[in-house]
Design a protein around this motif. Structure first.
Motif, PDB file in Angstrom:
ATOM      1  N   VAL A  21       2.197  -0.393   0.639  1.00 41.85           N
ATOM      2  CA  VAL A  21       1.153  -1.385   0.873  1.00 41.85           C
ATOM      3  C   VAL A  21       1.677  -2.798   0.616  1.00 41.85           C
ATOM      4  O   VAL A  21       1.278  -3.755   1.294  1.00 41.85           O
ATOM      5  N   THR A  69      -5.285  -4.724  -2.406  1.00 44.85           N
ATOM      6  CA  THR A  69      -4.779  -3.472  -1.842  1.00 44.85           C
ATOM      7  C   THR A  69      -5.786  -2.866  -0.888  1.00 44.85           C
ATOM      8  O   THR A  69      -5.440  -2.382   0.197  1.00 44.85           O
ATOM      9  N   LEU A  73      -5.218  -2.084   3.135  1.00 42.57           N
ATOM     10  CA  LEU A  73      -5.421  -0.743   3.682  1.00 42.57           C
ATOM     11  C   LEU A  73      -6.437  -0.750   4.816  1.00 42.57           C
ATOM     12  O   LEU A  73      -6.367   0.074   5.738  1.00 42.57           O
ATOM     13  N   GLU A 265      -2.095   7.712   1.881  1.00 45.66           N
ATOM     14  CA  GLU A 265      -1.287   6.547   2.169  1.00 45.66           C
ATOM     15  C   GLU A 265       0.184   6.903   2.273  1.00 45.66           C
ATOM     16  O   GLU A 265       0.904   6.407   3.138  1.00 45.66           O
TER      17      GLU A 265
END
Length: 269
Positions: A21, A69, A73, A265
């Motif tokens: 990320v 974050t 995402l 992820e």
């Protein structure tokens, strides 16, 4: 919001997801980290109250990185405005301020307790290192100094159990501060295997990066810049670490309709 079972291997996935990320929007995360770094630097210039205020800022910084974050995402740009977003809601603001005050008080108590338990050995070593090279060598040869360092690390680790998930719980779980601290302790204890792997992985990566930096500077004959190069390396690792915090939270708590977990992820990496 319910607790979930977290496997030990998730600790590695948290680290991996943090790197993934971060590199999606490295400048955004770096700008957010630099903003808080600047604020902390300014606060530390204030006599007496500066360090206390800097410590009190930690829960707000944690939530800001969690939001960053989540934004990345979701495919959105993470901007420094996220630093103020947790404070817009009056209830969140009050609870984060209470949490910050509690964290500052607890951190100071840990420092004072450690100082009493080790007889001031650690503080004396730091002072010696900062003043004279001859006294620094003698201080570092103290056989009880490693015990003093481990004592501080252990107490800070225990403190982290209570405050690790608490900022997210007061904002997203709408929990009072006392319940958020208790839930954080329970969640971290239930995920202790994952956190052990997580901590070992970060320690190993940090040592690897420092070793590589030493090798590169030695090969290039630039050993004198080693000290200067360590600072940006530390900032980089710290920023990625903060980017990874979100995954330890979403893997520990059931958030209906929330963003991906670290395992999801990691699969997209």
């Amino acid at each position: 919001m319910k607790l979930k079972t977290v496997r030990a291997r998730q600790g590695l996935l948290w680290v991996r997801a943090g790197f993934t990320v971060f590199f999606r929007q490295p400048l955004a995360f770096a700008a957010l980290f630099a903003l808080f770094g600047l604020v902390v630097f300014v606060l530390l210039q204030l006599p007496a109250v500066g360090p206390v205020l800097a410590l009190s800022l930690m829960p707000v910084a944690t939530v800001a990185f969690l939001l960053a974050t989540r934004e990345v995402l979701a495919g959105r740009i993470a901007t420094p405005r996220l630093a103020l977003l947790p404070l817009r809601d009056p209830l969140n603001r009050n609870r984060l301020l209470q949490l910050g005050a509690a964290y500052a008080a607890a951190a100071i108590a840990v420092v004072l307790l450690s100082h009493v338990l080790d007889g001031g050995r650690f503080a004396a070593a730091i002072e010696a290192i900062a003043t004279e090279e001859t006294t620094a060598a003698a201080a570092l040869e103290d056989p009880l100094l490693p015990w003093s360092v481990l004592l501080r690390l252990g107490l800070m680790a225990l403190l982290s159990l209570a405050f690790w998930h608490a900022p997210a719980l007061v904002c997203w779980g709408r929990m009072p501060v006392n319940k958020a601290l208790f839930a954080s302790i329970v969640a971290c204890w239930r995920s202790r295997g994952a956190f052990a792997v997580y901590g070992i992985a970060w320690f190993g990566l940090t040592m690897l990066f420092v070793t590589l930096l030493q090798v590169v500077t030695a090969l290039l004959g630039l050993q004198q810049v080693m000290g200067l190069a360590v600072l940006p390396l530390t900032m980089l690792v710290s920023t990625i670490f903060y980017a990874s915090l979100y995954f330890s939270f979403v893997d520990a708590f059931d958030l209906s309709g929330g963003p991906d977990s670290s395992e999801d992820e990691a699969k997209t990496a």
